[in-house]
Motif scaffolding. Sequence first.
Motif, PDB file in Angstrom:
ATOM      1  N   THR A 141       0.849  -1.196   0.000  1.00 34.27           N
ATOM      2  CA  THR A 141       0.000   0.000   0.000  1.00 34.27           C
ATOM      3  C   THR A 141       0.883   1.244   0.000  1.00 34.27           C
ATOM      4  OG1 THR A 141      -0.120  -0.076   2.404  1.00 34.27           O
ATOM      5  CG2 THR A 141      -1.908  -1.136   1.177  1.00 34.27           C
ATOM      6  N   ASN A 142       0.353   2.341  -0.522  1.00 34.17           N
ATOM      7  CA  ASN A 142       1.138   3.551  -0.693  1.00 34.17           C
ATOM      8  C   ASN A 142       0.363   4.734  -0.144  1.00 34.17           C
ATOM      9  OD1 ASN A 142       3.224   5.231  -1.520  1.00 34.17           O
ATOM     10  ND2 ASN A 142       3.364   4.310  -3.560  1.00 34.17           N
ATOM     11  N   ALA A 143       1.078   5.836   0.107  1.00 38.06           N
ATOM     12  CA  ALA A 143       0.413   7.004   0.678  1.00 38.06           C
ATOM     13  C   ALA A 143       0.949   8.261   0.009  1.00 38.06           C
ATOM     14  CB  ALA A 143       0.622   7.044   2.194  1.00 38.06           C
ATOM     15  N   TYR A 144       1.466   9.175   0.797  1.00 35.66           N
ATOM     16  CA  TYR A 144       1.900  10.470   0.283  1.00 35.66           C
ATOM     17  C   TYR A 144       3.293  10.338  -0.314  1.00 35.66           C
ATOM     18  CZ  TYR A 144       2.581  15.544   0.217  1.00 35.66           C
ATOM     19  OH  TYR A 144       2.809  16.843  -0.167  1.00 35.66           O
ATOM     20  N   GLU A 145       3.365   9.815  -1.539  1.00 33.67           N
ATOM     21  CA  GLU A 145       4.624   9.574  -2.226  1.00 33.67           C
ATOM     22  C   GLU A 145       4.825  10.647  -3.284  1.00 33.67           C
ATOM     23  OE1 GLU A 145       7.783   8.982  -3.013  1.00 33.67           O
ATOM     24  OE2 GLU A 145       7.397   6.987  -2.183  1.00 33.67           O
ATOM     25  N   THR A 146       5.611  11.678  -2.957  1.00 34.68           N
ATOM     26  CA  THR A 146       5.782  12.811  -3.872  1.00 34.68           C
ATOM     27  C   THR A 146       6.864  12.577  -4.913  1.00 34.68           C
ATOM     28  OG1 THR A 146       7.297  13.837  -2.272  1.00 34.68           O
ATOM     29  CG2 THR A 146       4.967  14.477  -2.172  1.00 34.68           C
ATOM     30  N   ASP A 147       7.606  11.479  -4.797  1.00 34.67           N
ATOM     31  CA  ASP A 147       8.614  11.126  -5.795  1.00 34.67           C
ATOM     32  C   ASP A 147       7.885  10.460  -6.955  1.00 34.67           C
ATOM     33  OD1 ASP A 147      10.588   9.980  -7.362  1.00 34.67           O
ATOM     34  OD2 ASP A 147      11.861   9.445  -5.653  1.00 34.67           O
ATOM     35  N   ASP A 148       7.726  11.189  -8.066  1.00 34.37           N
ATOM     36  CA  ASP A 148       6.921  10.649  -9.168  1.00 34.37           C
ATOM     37  C   ASP A 148       7.542   9.398  -9.779  1.00 34.37           C
ATOM     38  OD1 ASP A 148       8.418  11.973 -11.843  1.00 34.37           O
ATOM     39  OD2 ASP A 148       8.550  13.183 -10.036  1.00 34.37           O
ATOM     40  N   GLU A 149       8.866   9.309  -9.771  1.00 35.68           N
ATOM     41  CA  GLU A 149       9.505   8.102 -10.298  1.00 35.68           C
ATOM     42  C   GLU A 149       9.171   6.885  -9.438  1.00 35.68           C
ATOM     43  OE1 GLU A 149      11.076   7.510 -13.053  1.00 35.68           O
ATOM     44  OE2 GLU A 149      11.005   9.582 -13.784  1.00 35.68           O
ATOM     45  N   ALA A 150       9.243   7.075  -8.122  1.00 37.21           N
ATOM     46  CA  ALA A 150       8.921   5.969  -7.208  1.00 37.21           C
ATOM     47  C   ALA A 150       7.456   5.579  -7.339  1.00 37.21           C
ATOM     48  CB  ALA A 150       9.242   6.379  -5.771  1.00 37.21           C
ATOM     49  N   TYR A 151       6.580   6.565  -7.495  1.00 40.59           N
ATOM     50  CA  TYR A 151       5.152   6.283  -7.626  1.00 40.59           C
ATOM     51  C   TYR A 151       4.872   5.550  -8.939  1.00 40.59           C
ATOM     52  CZ  TYR A 151       0.146   7.072  -6.887  1.00 40.59           C
ATOM     53  OH  TYR A 151      -1.195   6.907  -6.687  1.00 40.59           O
ATOM     54  N   TYR A 152       5.544   5.975 -10.000  1.00 37.67           N
ATOM     55  CA  TYR A 152       5.383   5.309 -11.303  1.00 37.67           C
ATOM     56  C   TYR A 152       5.858   3.861 -11.220  1.00 37.67           C
ATOM     57  CZ  TYR A 152       6.147   4.187 -16.239  1.00 37.67           C
ATOM     58  OH  TYR A 152       6.133   3.576 -17.470  1.00 37.67           O
ATOM     59  N   ASP A 153       7.015   3.638 -10.595  1.00 39.31           N
ATOM     60  CA  ASP A 153       7.523   2.273 -10.441  1.00 39.31           C
ATOM     61  C   ASP A 153       6.555   1.418  -9.633  1.00 39.31           C
ATOM     62  OD1 ASP A 153       9.761   2.996 -11.866  1.00 39.31           O
ATOM     63  OD2 ASP A 153      11.026   3.322 -10.104  1.00 39.31           O
ATOM     64  N   TRP A 154       5.955   2.024  -8.618  1.00 42.85           N
ATOM     65  CA  TRP A 154       4.979   1.307  -7.787  1.00 42.85           C
ATOM     66  C   TRP A 154       3.774   0.864  -8.630  1.00 42.85           C
ATOM     67  CZ3 TRP A 154       0.036   3.249  -6.111  1.00 42.85           C
ATOM     68  CH2 TRP A 154      -0.589   2.480  -5.135  1.00 42.85           C
ATOM     69  N   LEU A 155       3.274   1.781  -9.471  1.00 42.95           N
ATOM     70  CA  LEU A 155       2.149   1.446 -10.351  1.00 42.95           C
ATOM     71  C   LEU A 155       2.537   0.385 -11.370  1.00 42.95           C
ATOM     72  CD1 LEU A 155       0.684   5.016 -11.078  1.00 42.95           C
ATOM     73  CD2 LEU A 155      -0.416   3.205  -9.744  1.00 42.95           C
ATOM     74  N   MET A 156       3.731   0.509 -11.940  1.00 41.85           N
ATOM     75  CA  MET A 156       4.176  -0.461 -12.945  1.00 41.85           C
ATOM     76  C   MET A 156       4.354  -1.847 -12.342  1.00 41.85           C
ATOM     77  SD  MET A 156       4.297   0.772 -15.964  1.00 41.85           S
ATOM     78  CE  MET A 156       5.264  -0.535 -16.735  1.00 41.85           C
ATOM     79  N   GLU A 157       4.880  -1.915 -11.116  1.00 40.34           N
ATOM     80  CA  GLU A 157       5.039  -3.199 -10.443  1.00 40.34           C
ATOM     81  C   GLU A 157       3.681  -3.847 -10.205  1.00 40.34           C
ATOM     82  OE1 GLU A 157       7.065  -6.406  -8.721  1.00 40.34           O
ATOM     83  OE2 GLU A 157       7.806  -4.708  -9.914  1.00 40.34           O
ATOM     84  N   GLY A 158       2.704  -3.039  -9.807  1.00 44.24           N
ATOM     85  CA  GLY A 158       1.356  -3.562  -9.615  1.00 44.24           C
ATOM     86  C   GLY A 158       0.754  -4.074 -10.904  1.00 44.24           C
ATOM     87  N   LEU A 159       0.958  -3.338 -12.006  1.00 44.18           N
ATOM     88  CA  LEU A 159       0.433  -3.768 -13.305  1.00 44.18           C
ATOM     89  C   LEU A 159       1.102  -5.065 -13.758  1.00 44.18           C
ATOM     90  CD1 LEU A 159      -1.404  -3.059 -15.690  1.00 44.18           C
ATOM     91  CD2 LEU A 159       0.484  -1.727 -16.660  1.00 44.18           C
ATOM     92  N   LYS A 160       2.405  -5.154 -13.541  1.00 45.03           N
ATOM     93  CA  LYS A 160       3.146  -6.368 -13.900  1.00 45.03           C
ATOM     94  C   LYS A 160       2.620  -7.573 -13.118  1.00 45.03           C
ATOM     95  CE  LYS A 160       7.746  -8.406 -13.407  1.00 45.03           C
ATOM     96  NZ  LYS A 160       9.129  -8.178 -12.903  1.00 45.03           N
ATOM     97  N   ASN A 161       2.398  -7.390 -11.809  1.00 48.62           N
ATOM     98  CA  ASN A 161       1.885  -8.489 -10.986  1.00 48.62           C
ATOM     99  C   ASN A 161       0.470  -8.882 -11.403  1.00 48.62           C
ATOM    100  OD1 ASN A 161       4.270  -8.535  -9.531  1.00 48.62           O
ATOM    101  ND2 ASN A 161       3.510  -7.133  -7.960  1.00 48.62           N
ATOM    102  N   PHE A 162      -0.320  -7.915 -11.847  1.00 48.96           N
ATOM    103  CA  PHE A 162      -1.678  -8.218 -12.314  1.00 48.96           C
ATOM    104  C   PHE A 162      -1.639  -9.098 -13.561  1.00 48.96           C
ATOM    105  CE2 PHE A 162      -5.253  -7.114 -15.125  1.00 48.96           C
ATOM    106  CZ  PHE A 162      -6.321  -7.494 -14.315  1.00 48.96           C
ATOM    107  N   LYS A 163      -0.763  -8.743 -14.494  1.00 45.35           N
ATOM    108  CA  LYS A 163      -0.681  -9.501 -15.742  1.00 45.35           C
ATOM    109  C   LYS A 163      -0.136 -10.904 -15.528  1.00 45.35           C
ATOM    110  CE  LYS A 163      -0.251  -5.429 -18.720  1.00 45.35           C
ATOM    111  NZ  LYS A 163       0.596  -4.664 -19.669  1.00 45.35           N
ATOM    112  N   GLU A 164       0.729 -11.039 -14.514  1.00 44.20           N
ATOM    113  CA  GLU A 164       1.287 -12.366 -14.238  1.00 44.20           C
ATOM    114  C   GLU A 164       0.279 -13.276 -13.549  1.00 44.20           C
ATOM    115  OE1 GLU A 164       4.775 -11.635 -11.977  1.00 44.20           O
ATOM    116  OE2 GLU A 164       5.986 -11.029 -13.697  1.00 44.20           O
TER     117      GLU A 164
END
Length: 653
Positions: free
Chosen positions: A630-653
């Motif tokens: 789970t995520n919260a106030y993550e102002t680092d856009d790169e870290a937030y993007y990686d978090w979303l991409m990891e979730g998308l990758k896990n969904f597809k797997e």
Amino acid sequence: MKKIFAFLFVLFSIFTVHAQIERVKWTTETEKLSDTEYHLIYKAEIEDHWHLYSQFLPEDSTIPTEFFYNEEQLGKDFELIGKATESESITDFDKVFQMDLTYFEDHATFTQKIRILNPEIKNIESEASYQACDDKSCIFDSQVLNFSLTGSSEVVVATIDDKSKVLSEKLQLNVTGWDKYEKEEVKEKSNFGIFILGFLGGLIALLTPCVFPMIPLTVSFFTKSASNSQKGLVNAMLYGVFILLIYVLLSLPFHFLDSLNPEILNTISTNVWLNIFFFLILAFFAFSFFGYYEITLPASWGNKMDAASSNIGGFIGIFFMALTLAIVSFSCTGPILGSLLAGSLTSDGGAMQLTMGMTGFGLALALPFTLFAMFPKWLNALPKSGGWLNTVKVVLGFLELAMAFKFLSNADLVKHWGLLKREVFIGIWIVLGIGLLLYLLGKIKFPHDGPLKKLSFGRISFAVLVAAFVVYLIPGLTNTKHANLKLLSGFPPPLPYSLYEKESDCPLGLNCYKDLAEGLEAAKTENKPIMLDFTGWACVNCRKMEEQVWSQDKIYNLLKKDYVIVSLYVDDRKELDEDEQFQFIKHNGSLKNIKTIGDKWATLQTLNFASNSQPFYVLLNHDMELLNYTNAYETDDEAYYDWLMEGLKNFKE
């Protein structure tokens, strides 16, 4: 719906649990005062390391403890006499909400006096609604309690109807996958930022005509009047220390006010009349900087301090010299200090942030007197006093006026007057920017300006910066994606507070669902993962995430094309339809009444994720399995993007 939540940064932790943890245990007692008057006594036992909040909190800080009564009984069978009193509490800095709050540890007692109107009444039903937090997370809970007027009292062991059972079960998501992801750690914020702002304010004050000429005069006095150079250096350093001390001392009365009543400082950000007062004061300061009048302290004050510094030798005499400087330079430093005062007290740090700001301001003023005394040859490098000092004052006047409209905007937002919609606010700033640009180019003048023979390099350079800023503001007047001025996020009114009619009330015009069942159905139909967005209408950090992080092209496209967003507003006080209202039975056998949309989503969040912080983001597949931590106030856009991409990758797997 509460106005702007005073928490600008929320600490949280996620526990591997699937039922809400009971942090506060309630019992009741009844004290008979007369045949018609009773005391209803609430007793709360609080788990170690947790605290329960008072009933009396700043208006827009967090959720206070509240007591509600059966509507069929109140006013018919009994009436309340005054407000509930409470036992001795603690007022201190709260790490979760980053502000001073009043709360209880270990235990608390609340006493409500009532008058009986119906002699036949035997029991009174009440509901205690409260929030409890430790240093990292919070729960928002409520409990139905029973007061017996016949001598016995107990926590109600709840029974609910079939409708409530069905609707309660729907709140349990049975989220799985907790063992796959590490707990997120969030660092605490500090007051260093306000210290830096104060320091910058002090540096600006040095460049004003009230202070700048004093530097060589004062340093020369110390170096020439002392019996030897070493003593002169010590005196100059002491002078700098006393300047710093004076400005720090100016903030101490606010700590006294804060300890007596933290609401005095912490409610300023949403108090309409105080914001209007700050608007008027800063506008008044601005026209002083323009040269239409002078703001000075009584001349007798400066004369007395100057006389004291001459008549008293040693350390005390140097202190009075520093105090004299503070008084005679007030016409230039006062407006800057006024902005610092307003900016500090309308943030959540209150008196402590003000002290940090004053420390920075005093340090910046004190440093030159010490450094130039240590290295007197540096005085030769100082530019000569002249018209450029008045130019600095006028520029500060424009900045003060721009700042003033921020406070008027705060009042407008709270009252929903609609006077300063986002585009109007930005338009005013553009006009002020154009006025400042014309002044820098010599096209307009103010009372104390002399003839401008030629434009200096510094003046032209600053004019270019102002012009660039005005150009940056112009897209903010449009109804396009470029209207999101990310560098100013949180300063102008929010994007939805607009003159334009918006196609979507979802953040940035994204597609989102405000009902979990609808969102889940859409995710299944589109075969996309779900992002639960626990948010609030008045959540400042939620808006910052949306305007600064979600607005990044790659994140925006990812959210739009690859995720189904389900935005659940936990502070929505709109009542559910009657057939959707129900009672939620908790694991301890007590009840929570689910009456509003916010009640429903707040309960779902605490039940399934043991967190009550917003923003709060959860990535799930259609089987309610976590796709990432789970995520919260993550102002680092790169870290937030990686978090979303990891979730998308896990969904597809």
